[in-house]
Design an enzyme around this catalytic site. Structure first.
Site, PDB file in Angstrom:
ATOM      1  N   LYS A   1      -7.021   6.491  13.519  1.00  0.00           N
ATOM      2  CA  LYS A   1      -5.911   7.446  13.598  1.00  0.00           C
ATOM      3  C   LYS A   1      -4.557   6.736  13.515  1.00  0.00           C
ATOM      4  O   LYS A   1      -3.637   7.238  12.877  1.00  0.00           O
ATOM      5  CB  LYS A   1      -6.010   8.371  14.818  1.00  0.00           C
ATOM      6  CG  LYS A   1      -6.296   7.680  16.115  1.00  0.00           C
ATOM      7  CD  LYS A   1      -6.685   8.671  17.202  1.00  0.00           C
ATOM      8  CE  LYS A   1      -7.312   7.995  18.385  1.00  0.00           C
ATOM      9  NZ  LYS A   1      -6.538   6.949  19.056  1.00  0.00           N
TER      10      LYS A   1
ATOM     11  N   ARG B   1      -6.683  13.703  25.722  1.00  0.00           N
ATOM     12  CA  ARG B   1      -7.953  12.987  25.642  1.00  0.00           C
ATOM     13  C   ARG B   1      -8.947  13.457  26.704  1.00  0.00           C
ATOM     14  O   ARG B   1     -10.054  12.927  26.763  1.00  0.00           O
ATOM     15  CB  ARG B   1      -7.683  11.503  25.814  1.00  0.00           C
ATOM     16  CG  ARG B   1      -8.353  10.662  24.744  1.00  0.00           C
ATOM     17  CD  ARG B   1      -7.562   9.389  24.558  1.00  0.00           C
ATOM     18  NE  ARG B   1      -8.378   8.318  24.053  1.00  0.00           N
ATOM     19  CZ  ARG B   1      -7.873   7.267  23.417  1.00  0.00           C
ATOM     20  NH1 ARG B   1      -6.581   7.179  23.194  1.00  0.00           N
ATOM     21  NH2 ARG B   1      -8.651   6.308  23.006  1.00  0.00           N
TER      22      ARG B   1
ATOM     23  N   ARG C   1     -11.727  -6.364  14.019  1.00  0.00           N
ATOM     24  CA  ARG C   1     -10.292  -6.210  14.303  1.00  0.00           C
ATOM     25  C   ARG C   1      -9.713  -7.377  15.094  1.00  0.00           C
ATOM     26  O   ARG C   1     -10.282  -7.850  16.064  1.00  0.00           O
ATOM     27  CB  ARG C   1     -10.075  -4.915  15.085  1.00  0.00           C
ATOM     28  CG  ARG C   1      -8.616  -4.653  15.410  1.00  0.00           C
ATOM     29  CD  ARG C   1      -8.314  -3.206  15.641  1.00  0.00           C
ATOM     30  NE  ARG C   1      -9.096  -2.624  16.719  1.00  0.00           N
ATOM     31  CZ  ARG C   1      -9.117  -1.331  16.985  1.00  0.00           C
ATOM     32  NH1 ARG C   1      -8.444  -0.499  16.232  1.00  0.00           N
ATOM     33  NH2 ARG C   1      -9.838  -0.876  17.982  1.00  0.00           N
TER      34      ARG C   1
ATOM     35  N   ARG D   1      -8.718  -7.722  21.026  1.00  0.00           N
ATOM     36  CA  ARG D   1      -8.253  -6.840  22.095  1.00  0.00           C
ATOM     37  C   ARG D   1      -9.367  -6.716  23.122  1.00  0.00           C
ATOM     38  O   ARG D   1     -10.534  -6.565  22.746  1.00  0.00           O
ATOM     39  CB  ARG D   1      -7.977  -5.457  21.472  1.00  0.00           C
ATOM     40  CG  ARG D   1      -6.651  -4.897  21.857  1.00  0.00           C
ATOM     41  CD  ARG D   1      -6.320  -3.731  20.984  1.00  0.00           C
ATOM     42  NE  ARG D   1      -7.026  -2.526  21.392  1.00  0.00           N
ATOM     43  CZ  ARG D   1      -6.830  -1.341  20.827  1.00  0.00           C
ATOM     44  NH1 ARG D   1      -5.979  -1.213  19.846  1.00  0.00           N
ATOM     45  NH2 ARG D   1      -7.492  -0.287  21.236  1.00  0.00           N
TER      46      ARG D   1
ATOM     47  N   ARG E   1     -16.647   2.960  25.428  1.00  0.00           N
ATOM     48  CA  ARG E   1     -15.560   3.848  25.005  1.00  0.00           C
ATOM     49  C   ARG E   1     -16.101   5.008  24.173  1.00  0.00           C
ATOM     50  O   ARG E   1     -15.606   6.131  24.251  1.00  0.00           O
ATOM     51  CB  ARG E   1     -14.508   3.070  24.202  1.00  0.00           C
ATOM     52  CG  ARG E   1     -13.738   2.069  25.054  1.00  0.00           C
ATOM     53  CD  ARG E   1     -12.848   1.210  24.198  1.00  0.00           C
ATOM     54  NE  ARG E   1     -11.600   1.845  23.865  1.00  0.00           N
ATOM     55  CZ  ARG E   1     -10.869   1.574  22.791  1.00  0.00           C
ATOM     56  NH1 ARG E   1     -11.278   0.684  21.922  1.00  0.00           N
ATOM     57  NH2 ARG E   1      -9.740   2.183  22.573  1.00  0.00           N
TER      58      ARG E   1
HETATM   59  P1  AMP Z   1      -6.149   3.585  22.082  1.00  0.00           P
HETATM   60  O1  AMP Z   1      -5.134   2.560  21.700  1.00  0.00           O
HETATM   61  O2  AMP Z   1      -5.756   4.976  21.677  1.00  0.00           O
HETATM   62  O3  AMP Z   1      -7.521   3.228  21.655  1.00  0.00           O
HETATM   63  O4  AMP Z   1      -6.174   3.591  23.711  1.00  0.00           O
HETATM   64  C1  AMP Z   1      -6.543   2.453  24.450  1.00  0.00           C
HETATM   65  C2  AMP Z   1      -6.937   2.834  25.871  1.00  0.00           C
HETATM   66  O5  AMP Z   1      -5.815   3.453  26.530  1.00  0.00           O
HETATM   67  C3  AMP Z   1      -8.059   3.856  25.984  1.00  0.00           C
HETATM   68  O6  AMP Z   1      -9.330   3.277  25.906  1.00  0.00           O
HETATM   69  C4  AMP Z   1      -7.791   4.426  27.373  1.00  0.00           C
HETATM   70  O7  AMP Z   1      -8.203   3.553  28.405  1.00  0.00           O
HETATM   71  C5  AMP Z   1      -6.276   4.477  27.406  1.00  0.00           C
HETATM   72  N1  AMP Z   1      -5.763   5.780  26.916  1.00  0.00           N
HETATM   73  C6  AMP Z   1      -5.090   6.038  25.750  1.00  0.00           C
HETATM   74  N2  AMP Z   1      -4.770   7.338  25.643  1.00  0.00           N
HETATM   75  C7  AMP Z   1      -5.237   7.945  26.767  1.00  0.00           C
HETATM   76  C8  AMP Z   1      -5.231   9.280  27.262  1.00  0.00           C
HETATM   77  N3  AMP Z   1      -4.652  10.313  26.599  1.00  0.00           N
HETATM   78  N4  AMP Z   1      -5.854   9.508  28.455  1.00  0.00           N
HETATM   79  C9  AMP Z   1      -6.412   8.513  29.171  1.00  0.00           C
HETATM   80  N5  AMP Z   1      -6.460   7.239  28.769  1.00  0.00           N
HETATM   81  C10 AMP Z   1      -5.877   6.942  27.591  1.00  0.00           C
END
Ligand code: AMP
Length: 223
Positions: A22, A97, A132, A167, A178
């Site tokens: 995304k 989320r 990645r 990461r 995840r």
């Molecule tokens: P992302 O970069 O979108 O993959 O997000 C990395 C991590 O941030 C996720 O695995 C969650 O631990 C946390 N995170 C991101 N967005 C949310 C959200 N809307 N609600 C809860 N945790 C979030």
């Protein structure tokens, strides 16, 4: 969680499994529409807080490193602040989320005009995470093996010269966790939004099988 939105700023949520691409789709979309939107990624904002060791960052890190979601209360604080400060339509990568976040957004009067879900099969997510690399300084992502976005100099960020690494939430065991978290907590968001008459559009984000992914994404984002 009771922030009430006075401004009627339109908000588009963009979701999908972790690693669905995304962020990549969005950065292309936004590059072609400079200045039209305020955009932010919840994950990126969280990683900044983690890097700066803020109280919020220290709290969030425990969940992120375990492949779990950060508590809704913290997320609503970050998102509400960013949306209430916006003077243009807002795109939020990674929101809502959870069902609780979707309900909080709707009940707080956020003008959630659309939710776009980028879909890819689990195998593609696992493969992409293994490929990645991420800049420890600015967060820019690169690929390790595939030619799609290799850094010009191995181990060094093209953008800021920072060191590249894996990461912590791209470790294989964390990726699987995840994905499970996504199925359990994020997938049900779609139903809640549809019941509240928020339009939901799904885009096939697997570029190997969908050569028109960027056009499909742009069409899905239009309101
Ligand atoms: P992302 O970069 O979108 O993959 O997000 C990395 C991590 O941030 C996720 O695995 C969650 O631990 C946390 N995170 C991101 N967005 C949310 C959200 N809307 N609600 C809860 N945790 C979030």
């Amino acid at each position: 969680m009771a922030q009430i939105f006075e401004a009627n700023t339109p908000v588009i949520g963009v979701g999908g499994k972790p690693g669905a691409g995304k962020g990549t789709r969005l950065s292309k979309f936004l590059k072609e529409r400079p200045g039209e939107y305020i955009d932010f990624s919840v994950g990126t904002l969280l990683r900044e807080d983690v890097k700066n060791s803020t109280d919020l960052g220290k709290e969030a890190k425990k969940y992120m490193d375990a492949g779990e979601l950060v508590p809704d209360e913290l997320i609503m604080r970050i998102v509400s602040k960013a949306v209430s400060e916006a003077d243009k339509p807002v795109i939020i990568d990674g929101f809502p989320r959870t069902v609780a976040q979707a309900i909080a957004a709707i009940n707080s009067g956020m003008n959630l005009v659309k939710y776009v879900e980028v879909y890819v099969p689990d195998e593609v997510v696992v493969q992409r995470a293994a490929d990645r690399l991420c800049c420890k300084q600015c967060g820019e992502t690169f690929t390790k093996q595939s030619t799609f976005k290799r850094p010009k100099v191995e181990g060094v960020c093209d953008k800021c010269g920072g060191e590249l690494g894996i990461r912590s939430d791209d470790e294989p065991s964390v990726v699987l966790k995840r994905l499970k978290t996504y199925d359990d907590e994020t997938a049900p968001v779609v139903k809640v939004l549809e019941e509240a008459d928020v339009p939901v559009v799904r885009v096939n984000g697997d570029g190997d099988n969908n050569p028109n992914v960027d056009e499909d994404f742009a069409r899905a984002m239009s309101v």
